[in-house]
Design a protein around this motif. Structure first.
Motif, PDB file in Angstrom:
ATOM      1  N   ALA A  31       0.838  -1.205   0.000  1.00  0.00           N
ATOM      2  CA  ALA A  31       0.000   0.000   0.000  1.00  0.00           C
ATOM      3  C   ALA A  31       0.870   1.251   0.000  1.00  0.00           C
ATOM      4  N   GLU A  88       0.658   5.654   0.026  1.00  0.00           N
ATOM      5  CA  GLU A  88      -0.205   6.793   0.331  1.00  0.00           C
ATOM      6  C   GLU A  88      -0.644   7.508  -0.943  1.00  0.00           C
ATOM      7  N   TYR A 126      -5.085   4.977   0.412  1.00  0.00           N
ATOM      8  CA  TYR A 126      -3.928   4.164   0.035  1.00  0.00           C
ATOM      9  C   TYR A 126      -4.251   3.392  -1.243  1.00  0.00           C
TER      10      TYR A 126
END
Length: 294
Positions: A264, A266, A276
């Motif tokens: 993941a 941001e 995410y």
């Protein structure tokens, strides 16, 4: 005066970098002299701004947002849900949305736009349930946001973006991306992915030289892993959105973009964390009406 507004809601973010109470008071006086009732709300939070919009939207003809890009972007969903027309008093550091709409940053001229301008329908970007006007970033753009603290904005102004960019580039890391753009798949290595709805971002950078905020599509560009020297050499091309001339950039355009990464990552939109990866981006055509110069 070409507009027949009777009642306007003015939401002011007092934490915005530029503008002062005298500038705003002079503009409000002009509106009142034109026969317009102005209700003022001072707000330092998205919650209070949205509360005011929901409270007044049925009784006002226009909502003026006095602040920077973050002020406007934070209430995009509220504006959409209430179908409220809005105007911008650009009081922020970058004012990229105002720039995309040709709204002057001079406060008196911005009030003149409200009095004599016209309403224009513009698109919104959407990612994982959040709306944005300008651009959403993964990678280097997110690092820049982390570096661009309120203190840097206050001290450096628009030049703070250059300072934050330089600090971020030095420690940039590449990642693998799987993109699906309107059904077509791409696998690429990247240090930065930008998905733009508006024309400007990051203090006047151009998303794409052909990008407009009302063209019904999102513009995508990805920077390939490269040296600091290469980034510096290609900086003018990136600044002016001339990605087609940059061999280190992948570009495309579409209405729906799906992004997957190894792990993941941001996602920031209009300078704020929103989600995410994995992510789905969509354009919402002709979503809102905003005052622009005639």
């Amino acid at each position: 005066m070409s507009n027949e507004f009777k009642h306007i809601l003015l939401i002011i973010n007092p934490a915005s970098r530029s503008g002062n109470s005298a500038d705003i008071a002079r503009g409000v006086s002009r509106l009142e002299q034109a026969g317009i009732k102005v209700t003022e709300v001072v707000s330092v939070s998205m919650e209070k701004s949205c509360e005011a919009i929901f409270l007044y939207h049925t009784s006002v003809d226009l909502i003026i947002l006095a602040g920077g890009d973050g002020t406007v972007s934070s209430v995009a969903k509220c504006l959409l849900e209430t179908k409220s027309a809005f105007a911008i008093l650009p009081l922020g550091t970058a004012n990229d949305l105002a720039r995309s709409l040709d709204i002057p940053t001079d406060i008196d001229a911005a009030f003149e736009t409200i009095l004599t301008g016209r309403l224009k329908a513009i698109d919104l970007g959407w990612v994982n349930g959040s709306y944005f006007f300008n651009v959403a970033n993964i990678g280097l753009g997110v690092d820049v946001t982390h570096e661009l603290t309120p203190e840097v904005k206050k001290s450096w102004g628009v030049l703070g973006y250059l300072k934050a960019l330089f600090c971020s580039v030095v420690k940039a890391k590449h990642f693998r991306l799987k993109l699906k753009v309107d059904g077509k798949e791409h696998k690429i290595k990247s240090i930065h992915l930008g998905v733009g709805n508006g024309r400007f971002y990051g203090g006047g950078n151009i998303v794409d030289e052909d990008c407009m905020i009302d063209n019904g599509a999102l513009s995508v560009y990805s920077l390939k892993p490269q040296s600091l020297l290469d980034l510096l050499l290609h900086a003018p091309l990136l600044r002016y959105g001339q990605h087609a001339s940059n061999p280190q950039t992948f570009i495309c355009r579409g209405k729906r973009i799906e992004v997957a990464t190894h792990g993941a990552k941001e996602i920031h939109a209009d300078g704020e964390f929103v989600s995410y990866t994995p992510a789905t981006f969509k354009v919402v055509p002709q979503a809102l009406s905003v005052m622009v110069p005639s």
